[in-house]
Enzyme design. Structure first.
Site, PDB file in Angstrom:
ATOM      1  N   ARG A 144       0.827  -1.216   0.000  1.00 44.08           N
ATOM      2  CA  ARG A 144       0.000   0.000   0.000  1.00 44.08           C
ATOM      3  C   ARG A 144       0.858   1.261   0.000  1.00 44.08           C
ATOM      4  O   ARG A 144       0.453   2.301   0.545  1.00 44.08           O
ATOM      5  CB  ARG A 144      -0.964   0.016   1.186  1.00 44.08           C
ATOM      6  CG  ARG A 144      -2.058  -1.034   1.090  1.00 44.08           C
ATOM      7  CD  ARG A 144      -3.127  -0.812   2.145  1.00 44.08           C
ATOM      8  NE  ARG A 144      -4.017  -1.964   2.228  1.00 44.08           N
ATOM      9  CZ  ARG A 144      -4.550  -2.426   3.350  1.00 44.08           C
ATOM     10  NH1 ARG A 144      -4.283  -1.835   4.499  1.00 44.08           N
ATOM     11  NH2 ARG A 144      -5.354  -3.471   3.351  1.00 44.08           N
TER      12      ARG A 144
ATOM     13  N   ARG B 282      -3.202   6.640   0.836  1.00 49.72           N
ATOM     14  CA  ARG B 282      -3.758   7.740   1.630  1.00 49.72           C
ATOM     15  C   ARG B 282      -2.780   8.432   2.546  1.00 49.72           C
ATOM     16  O   ARG B 282      -3.071   9.531   3.030  1.00 49.72           O
ATOM     17  CB  ARG B 282      -4.939   7.213   2.451  1.00 49.72           C
ATOM     18  CG  ARG B 282      -6.113   6.747   1.611  1.00 49.72           C
ATOM     19  CD  ARG B 282      -7.205   6.137   2.449  1.00 49.72           C
ATOM     20  NE  ARG B 282      -6.771   4.883   3.054  1.00 49.72           N
ATOM     21  CZ  ARG B 282      -7.505   4.171   3.910  1.00 49.72           C
ATOM     22  NH1 ARG B 282      -8.697   4.623   4.276  1.00 49.72           N
ATOM     23  NH2 ARG B 282      -7.041   3.043   4.408  1.00 49.72           N
TER      24      ARG B 282
ATOM     25  N   ARG C 103      -6.990  12.528  -5.349  1.00 51.21           N
ATOM     26  CA  ARG C 103      -8.306  11.936  -5.088  1.00 51.21           C
ATOM     27  C   ARG C 103      -9.360  13.023  -4.914  1.00 51.21           C
ATOM     28  O   ARG C 103     -10.504  12.875  -5.376  1.00 51.21           O
ATOM     29  CB  ARG C 103      -8.259  11.035  -3.862  1.00 51.21           C
ATOM     30  CG  ARG C 103      -9.609  10.410  -3.566  1.00 51.21           C
ATOM     31  CD  ARG C 103      -9.528   9.193  -2.713  1.00 51.21           C
ATOM     32  NE  ARG C 103     -10.846   8.638  -2.449  1.00 51.21           N
ATOM     33  CZ  ARG C 103     -11.074   7.483  -1.859  1.00 51.21           C
ATOM     34  NH1 ARG C 103     -10.060   6.728  -1.461  1.00 51.21           N
ATOM     35  NH2 ARG C 103     -12.305   7.044  -1.653  1.00 51.21           N
TER      36      ARG C 103
ATOM     37  N   ASP D 149      -7.280  -2.863  -6.886  1.00 47.62           N
ATOM     38  CA  ASP D 149      -7.907  -3.504  -5.741  1.00 47.62           C
ATOM     39  C   ASP D 149      -8.164  -4.970  -6.055  1.00 47.62           C
ATOM     40  O   ASP D 149      -8.408  -5.324  -7.215  1.00 47.62           O
ATOM     41  CB  ASP D 149      -9.229  -2.810  -5.396  1.00 47.62           C
ATOM     42  CG  ASP D 149      -9.760  -3.231  -4.040  1.00 47.62           C
ATOM     43  OD1 ASP D 149     -10.559  -4.198  -3.990  1.00 47.62           O
ATOM     44  OD2 ASP D 149      -9.377  -2.633  -3.029  1.00 47.62           O
TER      45      ASP D 149
ATOM     46  N   TYR E 151     -15.234 -12.164   0.172  1.00 46.77           N
ATOM     47  CA  TYR E 151     -15.973 -10.944  -0.175  1.00 46.77           C
ATOM     48  C   TYR E 151     -17.155 -11.255  -1.088  1.00 46.77           C
ATOM     49  O   TYR E 151     -18.241 -10.682  -0.940  1.00 46.77           O
ATOM     50  CB  TYR E 151     -15.036  -9.943  -0.843  1.00 46.77           C
ATOM     51  CG  TYR E 151     -14.062  -9.287   0.101  1.00 46.77           C
ATOM     52  CD1 TYR E 151     -14.422  -8.148   0.822  1.00 46.77           C
ATOM     53  CD2 TYR E 151     -12.781  -9.782   0.265  1.00 46.77           C
ATOM     54  CE1 TYR E 151     -13.535  -7.534   1.686  1.00 46.77           C
ATOM     55  CE2 TYR E 151     -11.874  -9.185   1.127  1.00 46.77           C
ATOM     56  CZ  TYR E 151     -12.259  -8.057   1.841  1.00 46.77           C
ATOM     57  OH  TYR E 151     -11.371  -7.456   2.695  1.00 46.77           O
TER      58      TYR E 151
END
Length: 341
Positions: free
Chosen positions: A23, A27, A36, A73, A147
């Site tokens: 990652r 963010r 973003r 993702d 998921y």
């Protein structure tokens, strides 16, 4: 000439450790947050190949990592298989219809949903230097299935685990379908320029040993075998988070070329028990990177020392946290890059 990271994945040792962080694009970077805010939500960014390539490259410009990990993702695979996908603010991803309620056969595949991801890979690889490695990835079938079945993430994957016990044949069909799409997806990434790929099995640790063999080891072995047939020079990194002592069987039976290790594994145990000379990747606790300080230096050095006798890629035990200070990443890189052997 291949770069340090790719050489390490092929089993070569150097007096310098390659480093990238799971990652690493995201963010915690102000440049990501700015883009973003300009472009919109997460899925919109993933499907804007220009923006996704820019995000993938941001941490390399700032930190000079040895590898670029595709900004995407793991749920792109179920999206391509026909489930609807949304990322809800403060709640995370949602897939529908849930396969606990709907049949797999009710989904209509949309393979063109994979095409923009390949374009992102092409753009990034074109922007990298020859010494930097382009890393693709996919979720492993078990984790993706959790998921698809529940429609969202959960702490213990109880709905999916119960379904796997209750309906062996039906759940096996879900795993087989995910495996087939994942093979095609990773082949597409490699054809577009990915030089190595990682299989993320984030929820592998929730399974009992026999279930781990069936739903983690077997499908990952099928993926690795298929990629070895079509792209024999492309290393595959397996990352079964939470596998614990089952890592040894995973390393031996899946055929992966390198093994990612999470933060719960003692690196001394890993070096002593994993196949000799197998490249490993990891395994600093992301929370330690968030905390910083002298303990960060000490534990990073402990990992470097533990894996001095085999090919080793320095990385985290999972993804970097969104509140991680930039200065802590710089401090870690100073330690890693100052190490020798």
């Amino acid at each position: 000439m291949p770069g340090l990271l790719l050489d390490t994945l092929h089993g070569k040792q150097s007096d310098r450790r390659p480093v990238w962080l799971m990652r690493q694009a995201g963010r915690y970077l102000p440049e990501y947050r700015a883009l973003r805010a300009e472009k919109g939500g997460f899925l919109a960014l993933v499907y804007d190949s220009e923006a996704a390539a820019e995000i993938t490259l941001q941490p390399l410009r700032r930190f000079g990592f040895d590898g670029a990990i595709l900004f995407s993702d793991i749920l792109i695979v179920p999206y391509a298989m026909g489930q609807d996908l949304a990322f809800l603010a403060g709640e995370g991803p949602r897939l529908s219809p849930r396969l606990i309620d709907a049949a797999l056969s009710s989904l209509t595949a949309v393979p063109e949903r994979l095409t923009p991801i390949y374009e992102t890979v092409r753009r990034v690889r074109a922007a990298l230097t020859p010494e930097q490695t382009m890393l693709g990835f996919a979720g492993s079938p078990w984790t993706v299935a959790t998921y698809m079945t529940a429609g969202e993430g959960s702490r213990d994957q109880h709905e999916t685990r119960a379904m796997a016990y209750r309906d062996r044949e039906g759940f096996a069909a879900i795993i087989e379908a995910i495996t087939a799409v994942t093979i095609a997806y990773l082949r597409g990434q490699i054809d577009a320029g990915a030089e190595a790929v990682q299989l993320f099995d984030s929820w592998a640790g929730s399974l009992a040993p026999a279930e781990f063999e069936r739903w983690v080891i077997a499908p990952n072995a099928a993926i690795v075998s298929a990629l070895a047939e079509s792209h024999p020079q492309t290393p595959v990194i397996g990352f079964p988070k939470g596998a614990g002592e089952k890592l040894v069987a995973y390393a031996r039976e899946t055929g992966v070329g390198a093994l990612g290790i999470d933060e719960t594994i003692d690196p001394l145990w890993a070096h002593a028990n994993l196949p000799e000379a197998m490249p490993v990747q990891g395994n600093l606790d992301p929370l330690l990177l968030l905390a910083g300080g002298e303990t960060l230096d000490t534990q990073a050095q402990r990992i470097l020392d533990a894996f001095a006798g085999r090919p080793h890629i320095f990385n985290l035990g999972h993804g970097i946290g969104k509140e991680t200070p930039i200065a802590h990443v710089e401090r870690l890189l100073s330690t890693v890059r100052g190490a020798r052997g």
